[in-house]
Design an enzyme around this catalytic site. Structure first.
Site, short mmCIF file in Angstrom:
data_model
loop_
_atom_site.label_atom_id
_atom_site.label_comp_id
_atom_site.label_asym_id
_atom_site.label_seq_id
_atom_site.Cartn_x
_atom_site.Cartn_y
_atom_site.Cartn_z
CB CYS A 86 -0.97 -0.07 1.18
SG CYS A 86 -2.34 1.08 1.01
CD GLU A 175 -1.05 -6.15 5.77
OE1 GLU A 175 -0.86 -6.60 4.62
OE2 GLU A 175 -1.13 -4.93 6.01
CE LYS A 373 0.14 -13.94 26.88
NZ LYS A 373 0.61 -13.08 27.98
#
Ligand code: XMP
Length: 517
Positions: A86, A175, A373
């Site tokens: 982008c 993504e 995480k």
């Protein structure tokens, strides 16, 4: 010799995209190590870091706007493959001779994309594929320097490749999950264009980190604060693997913990890992300090202070301690803007109660600071931590004190703890624990009327809270099955004395928060 995973480092240049971390997650999913860096990182520094590839993120600016973020143009002369997404594509094209113009209308949402050149990025991607667009400007013409690779109805240049340099651009966002082939496109960039093999594995992370820790720590001792949560447990387990009894784990029992939490920490770390575990029973000290306090922020302040005092007192007994280990994760590093090569968007507003001040006089060790995480969880499982520890919901530093609305007393805490334990047990049994990001009981500061035999009762109300969220910044309440709610309610009212009513919190965040205080 096997190459180091970092030899496949990819740098993500942050131009202010809301998706920077998501790009990083997607790259890591391909087992490639990546880091988010400042958009203006110098070409000299990039060369030093020896990345295999660069990804330029999107961003809210127009490349023509005054002060729009730019990269050092010399990065294109390093010969390192670049993928611009982008805004990143528009910038790359602008610097290398393409023409960028505002599009007639801002394009936002799904678009049908036709691939015209399947080489490189689009290997294995169907000719017609759905992509997610979110842009104002777009590359209009490519002026002979670039080759178009794909187009949509409104965007003639949805993807490009430079004729002579390894520079690619995507106008859409690979993504996000709304671009179903996005993972494959990123994989193609990493494998076909950058030549990455995917060496970033948790087993090799453990091996390397253990070696690094041994070298850095030498014969000194390390103090590791254990909270019972995932991050500190994995940090402690890594240190135990690296240096055994040289690490002293301090667990402060503040009396504000969930049921059996202290016992579980002892079981895991003392019995299974044979760690040097110091459990400090500070329950009375905390309760005394909290007596009569009802204001939530005051509770947090007191708990924070007492925690630091208790921790310092215990740490003083550990001789030859030079290091303090903390379970800082990669998102904390980027969000607090403390990463070596610069800040991404600073959005974190978390209350950092239960943390330790920087000036305790120890050198910091943060072995998880490159991990997300879910990677930490994988490391935890690999190190042999029990599943319930690895998958435990986050728990606030001030613990049950901010779920015991109003005054915090031993009796009220016990009521809350029992109700909370029933909720968690039922969720686990019904297979709902892992489907909720956080779930807990709250003891309300009101008495509600009930009937028992012929008489009226005035007893406590328990509120149940269960939420779904990815980032804890926004959250939706969990749509738990009615039968499950009924079962939890019945058990709490039957088994926890002093409770005659259970309610379920159906508010989302915002405007509500996850906690009640
Ligand atoms: P809220 O209630 O702000 O919570 O929506 C977002 C996340 O932060 C946790 N939380 C805390 N964590 N100390 C902490 O360490 C605190 O004082 C605190 N208050 C809220 C909350 O549990 C949720 O995960």
């Amino acid at each position: 010799m096997t190459p180091l995973p970092e030899s496949e480092r990819v740098l993500i240049f942050d131009f202010g995209s809301q998706y920077g971390q998501l790009i990083a997650r997607r790259v890591r999913e391909q087992n490639v190590f990546c880091q988010i860096v400042r958009h203006d990182l110098s070409a000299a520094r990039v060369a030093e870091l020896k990345p295999r590839g660069l990804i330029f993120s999107g961003g809210p600016a127009s490349v023509y706007a005054p002060g729009a973020p730019k990269c050092d143009p010399a990065v294109f002369d390093l010969g390192i493959p670049v993928l611009g997404i982008c805004y990143g594509m528009q910038l790359a094209c602008q610097i290398l001779g393409g023409e960028v113009k505002p599009s007639a209308a801002r394009e936002f949402g799904r678009a049908h994309c036709r691939v015209t050149d399947a080489d490189g990025l689009f290997v294995g991607v169907p000719k017609d594929t759905v992509v997610w667009m979110s842009h104002g400007d777009q590359v209009q013409t490519v002026n002979g320097e670039f080759l178009p690779l794909a187009a949509t109805d409104t965007c003639p240049v949805a993807a490009v490749r430079h004729r002579t340099r390894p520079v690619y651009g995507l106008q859409f966002h690979p993504e996000v999950s709304h671009t179903p082939q996005g993972g494959l496109i990123l994989k193609n960039f990493l494998q076909q264009v950058c030549g990455c093999q995917g060496l970033w594995r948790m087993e090799s992370f453990i091996e390397r980190t253990v070696n690094d820790l041994r070298q850095r720590i030498g014969t000194h001792r390390v103090i590791c604060g254990l909270s019972g949560g995932v991050d500190s447990s994995v940090t402690a387990a890594l240190l135990v693997r690296a240096i055994g009894p040289q690490v002293a784990c301090i667990f402060v029992d503040n009396g504000l913990l969930r049921q059996d939490e202290s016992a579980e920490v002892e079981r895991t770390f003392r019995d299974n890992f044979h760690a040097d575990l110091h459990v400090v029973d500070a329950r009375e000290r905390f309760l005394k300090a909290l007596a009569g306090v009802t204001d939530p922020q005051e509770k947090r302040r007191i708990i924070g202070h007492v925690f630091i005092d208790v921790f310092k007192d215990e740490a003083r007994h550990i001789e030859n301690a030079r290091f303090l280990a903390q379970g800082t994760l990669y998102p904390d590093v980027i969000e607090s803007g403390a990463s070596v090569d610069g800040p991404a968007a600073t959005i974190k507003t978390h209350h950092n109660v239960g943390g330790l001040p920087k000036d305790l006089g120890f050198d910091l060790i943060e072995p998880l600071k490159d991990l997300f995480k879910d990677e930490v969880r994988r490391v935890g499982l690999e190190l042999g931590l029990p599943e319930p520890t690895v998958w435990r919901h986050p728990f606030p530093g001030p613990g049950l004190a901010v779920r015991c609305l109003g005054e915090v007393t031993a009796a009220r805490l016990e009521t809350l703890r029992q109700a909370d334990a029933i909720l968690l047990e039922e969720l686990a049994q019904a297979g709902w624990y892992r489907q909720t990001a956080q779930a807990f009981a709250v003891l309300l500061p009101v008495q509600s009327v009930g009937v028992m035999g012929d008489g009226r009762t005035y007893e406590n109300v328990i509120a149940l809270r269960a939420v779904q969220t990815d980032d804890f910044m926004t959250a939706d309440w969990s749509h738990l099955p009615y039968e499950l709610l009924a079962q939890i309610s019945t058990r709490i009212i039957n088994c926890v004395s002093g409770v005659n009513r259970v309610v379920y919190d159906i508010s989302s965040k915002p405007p509500a928060t996850i906690e009640w205080e």
